[in-house]
Design an enzyme around this catalytic site. Structure first.
Site: not given
Lengths: 462, 462
Positions: B29, B188
């Site tokens: 961001g 993952e």
């Protein structure tokens, strides 16, 4: 005390009558022995404190952000995985029993005993602070991955601090780097600091990193004592041309958080304000040397190395060999090639003994030459009577170091990183972890700041 | 207290009348805002606690030895070096003063104040242990480079310990890995653990790493809650096929050195003996959220995120923006694409305001899809109404992640490391440093061993 006896049960059960070779240390020497015994009818156990074989000559490139630690630290078990007669164990040797022929190793508190028929002690050397171990916290050495990562954090941290510092004096201190020791390591790291400071020049807004003050101090009258005078002169002038200050005959009296005190007669050098200090001044043998010497009644030399017989064996213990940086023999230097060649000698001795030949052959060292790199395109080298300097020496340095990198995968990674760093002039590897001492040290020196820092109520994460 | 005021003096002196944008956080961001303001007539100051922008989606590959930390952590100042209107500062935000419009930052005890005209708070989120912060030491999370390196040390350290362990029960414990949390990160990392255990199979003599027991625990009734049912099912069967145990609806009651306690009704699962625990169960917003909310009288949601106006501004403070993982708006998920898109929205808002357009425009999130990789050749993905799985999803994952890697240099390094790891089936990056907690923890749990360990007289270095 938890005692694990796996070596007697698990490993030896299937090959109970094979000659057991135990190697302490997975550096250049120990690894060489293990590899050369690949076809011998022996069981080899290699013990190392770390899980990696370290290519020490490139540590300074990890510290200065060119290489990742993985590029020069190959997993020992990966290197030896195809060699079925070798097992690798992570552990620190705590004791050696020469009578019953076993060593005791410890891994995070778990101990085991390992029996040997032949023992090769290749435990190497660590940084020496010449009786001042307290300097270590302020001036890390350059012997391990931990050192290199610690220095990386301090070096890049110093530029970060300089960028946010308004006081010119404090800013100058953050931008002053003192390298203690003018041997090859000191020269290489100082040269790299100059290159680094230029390559990150455009990263900053408030400082010019290339104005960093980089100083080499050496207590002796000459830098690079082992090199011929012409090359020493050349190096000195090259370094000065790069903007590095060199002060010879200058001994460090003390090191602290904010700088160092020296015995210089020049009042400007008696106190040098410097946030970052790098110790490249000397090595001392692994403490394992003292244990061995005490048990065997052998002598230690001034650097703590074990004086061995001409065939690298411990006096009165022909089944125990000491090689590499821990070996004191014919005043040989502490270099990778001495380690490798003595490792070769010992492996061949063991192979001959297994064949019934117990004749003692002295270890003969063959000097293959030495090199030091100064900066991009500049190095010096000696091979026999030939001397090289400048660009040609630098290319030789490049080729030789690539060739010597133990592992294929690493070699590619190093080459790749060099290419990136070379063409983009960048330093991709400069993570400062939050474990880094860089921050903690500053606080220890300034308790009133530590108090603020540790108050959790006023803290927030950004 | 040392007070540095460089921002008022050094930086602002030359551009005293320019609009000052301060960004807290250099994640997806914050970095997006800084980049989009490159042509705006503003002075941007970006503050981050670390010196790097982290590509979090690949952290699990650092933990499992495929990538070096430098490959996914690019120096923030390097990324922004050509953008002359940005300065980057290393520091932790301690306080925000909304009235006088300044933030206070701290770097290893040195504080400074930074004035802003617009403030963007993009401080992100950290691991959440749901009220049990004491779990952290036994089950590190996966949010920072420090976490990944710590896990790397524990994972490879566990195999090292198993190799030297004679007791079958203890060996089993070293070879048991529990992943807490069945979201994309948990999936993952568990998938990678399986691949890892196969790729280092031939590294060991006493153990078979591929017999490692890998467990995923999730408190909820489903894994990968945000994905469609078909893909969830597919993933679950893929994971089970890889040999991973999955236990849903199972809550962790406590975590210790040697294992975990769960609320399972299955007696075999109430206590799981496991040396390595990985926390991938949830996140909580940066504590900066609480500071902001208190000062502004704004509300926090359950995850500690700041409830913002539809245009991402803090209620009553239109010059303060909260974006990314710290922002609570329309129940948007905590994903990189939310961070980037809200960053884009805010940068455009600032640019429009500078042009005199102060109209409020709501932030509209556009879901670009989501992905998770399971193992080599297997992934799942959703883009709009399209669902992908298996090989095609894996290729998409590969391409998208390479494309999204912020920096050119990193992208090449990642690709290169993937190629090496893929073709040689190796794990080149597995240095265990001596700073690693892997050792210290075991000692804390067994004080009688710590005593032996710390006795220097019986120690030697190998």
């Amino acid at each position: 005390m938890k005692q694990s006896t796996f070596n007697k049960t698990d490993l030896s059960s299937s090959h109970i009558d094979r000659h057991r070779v135990v190697i302490v240390g997975g550096g250049f020497g120990g690894l060489c022995v293990a590899k050369e015994l690949r076809r011998a009818d022996v069981n080899v156990t290699l013990v190392d404190r770390t899980n990696h074989h370290l290519f020490q000559p490139l540590l300074y490139q990890v510290a200065t952000g060119i290489l990742s630690e993985g590029a020069i630290a190959a997993p020992i078990r990966d290197i030896l995985q195809r060699q079925k007669n070798v097992q690798v164990l992570l552990g620190e040797v705590q004791d050696v029993d020469l009578k019953t022929r076993h060593i005791t190793i410890d891994t995070i508190g778990f101990r085991s005993e390992i029996q040997y028929d032949s023992l090769i002690v290749a435990a190497g050397a660590k940084q020496s602070y010449f009786g001042h171990p307290e300097f270590a916290q302020y001036a890390p050495g350059m012997k391990t991955i931990d050192h290199a990562l610690e220095l990386r954090g301090r070096i890049f941290g110093a530029f970060e601090m300089a960028e946010r510092e308004a006081d010119p004096e404090a800013r100058r201190r953050w931008l002053t780097f003192v390298v203690i020791g003018g041997g090859p390591t000191g020269v290489e790291v100082a040269g790299q600091l100059v290159e680094l400071s230029h390559s990150i020049k455009r990263n900053y807004r408030n400082i010019d990193p290339s104005e960093a003050r980089i100083i080499i101090l050496d207590a002796g009258p000459e830098m690079l004592g082992s090199f011929p005078e012409v090359l020493r002169r050349r190096t000195e002038s090259d370094l000065r041309e790069l903007g590095i200050e060199i002060h010879l005959g200058t001994r460090v009296k003390s090191v602290d958080e904010l700088g160092i005190l020296t015995d210089s007669t020049d009042p400007n050098l008696q106190r040098i304000e410097a946030a970052t200090k790098i110790w490249a001044a000397g090595v001392q043998a692994s403490p394992l040397g003292r244990i061995l010497a005490e048990k065997a009644g052998a002598e230690l030399d001034r650097a703590g190395r074990v004086k061995v017989e001409p065939d690298c064996t411990l006096p009165s213990y022909p089944e125990v060999f000491v090689i590499g940086d821990l070996m004191s023999l014919q005043q040989l230097p502490q270099l990778a090639q001495v380690a490798t060649q003595s490792g070769h000698h010992v492996a061949q001795t063991i192979i001959r003994r297994l064949a019934g030949d117990r004749k003692q052959r002295p270890f003969r060292y063959r000097d293959l030459g030495s090199m030091a790199t100064i900066s991009k395109f500049r190095a010096i080298g000696v091979i026999g009577k030939l001397q090289f300097s400048g660009f040609i020496a630098w290319v030789m340095w490049l080729v030789i170091h690539l060739a010597r990198l133990a592992e294929f995968k690493n070699r590619l990674a190093v080459l790749f990183n060099w290419a990136i760093s070379f063409f983009s002039n960048s330093r991709p590897h400069r993570v400062i972890t939050s474990q880094q001492v860089f921050g903690r040290l500053a606080l220890e020196a300034q308790p009133e700041l530590a108090e603020v820092k540790s108050s959790p109520s006023s803290k927030a994460n950004s």
